[in-house]
Scaffold this motif. Structure first.
Motif, mmCIF file in Angstrom:
data_model
loop_
_atom_site.group_PDB
_atom_site.id
_atom_site.type_symbol
_atom_site.label_atom_id
_atom_site.label_comp_id
_atom_site.label_asym_id
_atom_site.label_seq_id
_atom_site.Cartn_x
_atom_site.Cartn_y
_atom_site.Cartn_z
ATOM 1 N N PHE A 231 -44.669 -59.620 41.531
ATOM 2 C CA PHE A 231 -43.464 -59.718 42.354
ATOM 3 C C PHE A 231 -43.301 -61.113 42.950
ATOM 4 N N VAL A 232 -44.418 -61.727 43.359
ATOM 5 C CA VAL A 232 -44.332 -63.088 43.919
ATOM 6 C C VAL A 232 -43.879 -64.071 42.855
ATOM 7 N N LEU A 233 -44.419 -63.978 41.645
ATOM 8 C CA LEU A 233 -44.030 -64.882 40.570
ATOM 9 C C LEU A 233 -42.556 -64.732 40.212
ATOM 10 N N LEU A 242 -43.807 -54.111 49.169
ATOM 11 C CA LEU A 242 -43.644 -53.249 47.999
ATOM 12 C C LEU A 242 -44.958 -53.094 47.239
ATOM 13 N N ALA A 243 -45.754 -54.170 47.170
ATOM 14 C CA ALA A 243 -47.040 -54.080 46.485
ATOM 15 C C ALA A 243 -47.982 -53.126 47.221
ATOM 16 N N PHE A 278 -33.271 -58.720 37.224
ATOM 17 C CA PHE A 278 -33.553 -57.333 37.596
ATOM 18 C C PHE A 278 -34.252 -56.600 36.457
ATOM 19 N N TRP A 279 -33.733 -56.735 35.243
ATOM 20 C CA TRP A 279 -34.330 -56.026 34.116
ATOM 21 C C TRP A 279 -35.718 -56.569 33.783
ATOM 22 N N THR A 280 -35.926 -57.863 33.992
ATOM 23 C CA THR A 280 -37.274 -58.422 33.808
ATOM 24 C C THR A 280 -38.252 -57.788 34.794
ATOM 25 N N MET A 281 -37.804 -57.670 36.058
ATOM 26 C CA MET A 281 -38.653 -57.041 37.064
ATOM 27 C C MET A 281 -38.973 -55.601 36.693
#
Length: 358
Positions: A231-233, A242-243, A278-281
């Motif tokens: 998430f940070v990257l 969230l983590a 968004f889709w990458t996440m």
């Protein structure tokens, strides 16, 4: 009918060891069911004692006494917890406050998007239904904010209890680790004498619970850290919060992963919309979940994965309903216990059939 019941009773309960196992199980169930609230500090201490038993034994093998090994392990463990509380907790708390502040903006953005759906898909979406859903969400968010305030005020009343637990639980853990054999011998003295079958089940479950608690802690840390790095990257807002939620979600098999996906998707939509980021996440998050379920869990819980997913989900629902958090946390070991008892329970009919075989 009565003859069938009598025959079943003779097959299953003619062995004194089976009766002893039944008495032990009923006594343990009754104590946990009626006194789980009072025993919460002891349950926490037992979990921590199981977790810290392995390093304590390793220090003993290096030449330390049981008391010295216990003291060293507890000091190191307390130091790690303190570092986590000073570094992770304040950041996650601040991100949680920021997320609560951004919820109204998220709902407005959701309303704007949902309001355009009837024009884009008039045959599928009705404008009145969209308004009702959005208003219901707003009311729930408002009620959530009020509940958080009430909980915060009520939690002030429990600060004294928390302070007591912070003193009592470490002392319990210390004595559970240091005087482990003496306490086990004391428990054995009050158990029925014909407990060979119960001892067999206990030996199996003791190792299962040890591996389960240790594996759950490792799984929580690995999943939480890997999710936080991802998430940070990607630059996702509230990455640490969230983590932490994703890491804690592994406590509830299957259901936890589904529930925590909702805030992850909501934050991603609010930050990026339905764009490539968004889709990458989503893809990265699903990869982490897939690696957890198909690689990490089988390695850490080789015995637990032999249970059918439906059995695990039913165990979470049933034991969670009986004992709340502890029932959810120990759902898999309890399901394994039921399986072990069923397999170990004597069947005199089958025993007689084997005895007459040439």
């Amino acid at each position: 009918m009565l003859a069938l019941l009598f025959q079943w009773y003779r097959r299953r309960f003619s062995d004194p060891e089976a009766i002893a196992l039944l008495i032990i199980l009923l006594a343990a169930f009754s104590i946990l069911f009626f006194f789980s609230g009072l025993l919460a500090p002891l349950l926490v201490a037992i979990v921590l004692a199981y977790l810290l038993e392995w390093p304590t034994v390793r220090l003993q093998r290096l030449g330390c006494s049981r008391t010295a090994a216990t003291s060293i392990v507890l000091v190191i463990f307390a130091g790690l917890l303190l570092v986590m509380m000073l570094i992770v907790a304040p950041v996650a708390w601040q991100q949680g406050i920021n997320l609560m502040r951004d919820l109204p903006n998220m709902l407005n953005k959701l309303y704007v998007y949902a309001a355009g759906l009837p024009r884009r898909f008039p045959a599928l979406v009705d404008a009145g239904i969209v308004d009702v859903i959005v208003e219901n969400l707003r009311a729930r968010v408002t009620g959530l904010g009020e509940s958080v305030v009430k909980y915060s005020l009520a939690s002030l009343m429990g600060l004294m209890t928390l302070a007591i637990y912070l003193v009592v639980v470490p002392l319990m853990v210390f004595f559970l680790l240091k005087d482990k054999e003496q306490m086990l011998n004391a428990v054995r003295r009050v158990l029925p004498r014909n407990r060979g079958l119960a001892g067999q089940v206990w030996l199996e479950m003791n190792q299962q619970i040890t591996n389960y608690i240790r594996g759950k802690v490792v799984e929580m840390v690995v999943v939480g850290v890997v999710t936080w790095i991802a998430f940070v990257l990607m630059g996702l807002n509230y990455a640490l919060l969230l983590a932490v939620l994703v890491g804690l979600s592994v406590l509830i098999p299957y259901i936890g992963a589904l529930v925590v996906t909702v805030p992850v998707i909501g934050v991603g939509l609010f930050q990026w919309g339905l764009g490539s980021d968004f889709w990458t996440m989503i893809v990265v998050y699903l990869i982490v979940q897939a690696l957890d379920g198909n690689l990490l869990v089988p390695v850490l819980f080789s015995e637990a994965v032999n249970l059918h997913p439906l059995v695990i989900i039913l165990s979470v629902v049933i034991f969670g309903g009986l004992w709340g958090f502890w029932g959810v946390f120990f759902a898999i070991p309890l399901a394994t216990l039921v399986k072990a008892v069923v397999h170990a329970w004597p069947d005199t009919l089958h025993a007689d059939e084997h005895s007459v075989e040439p």
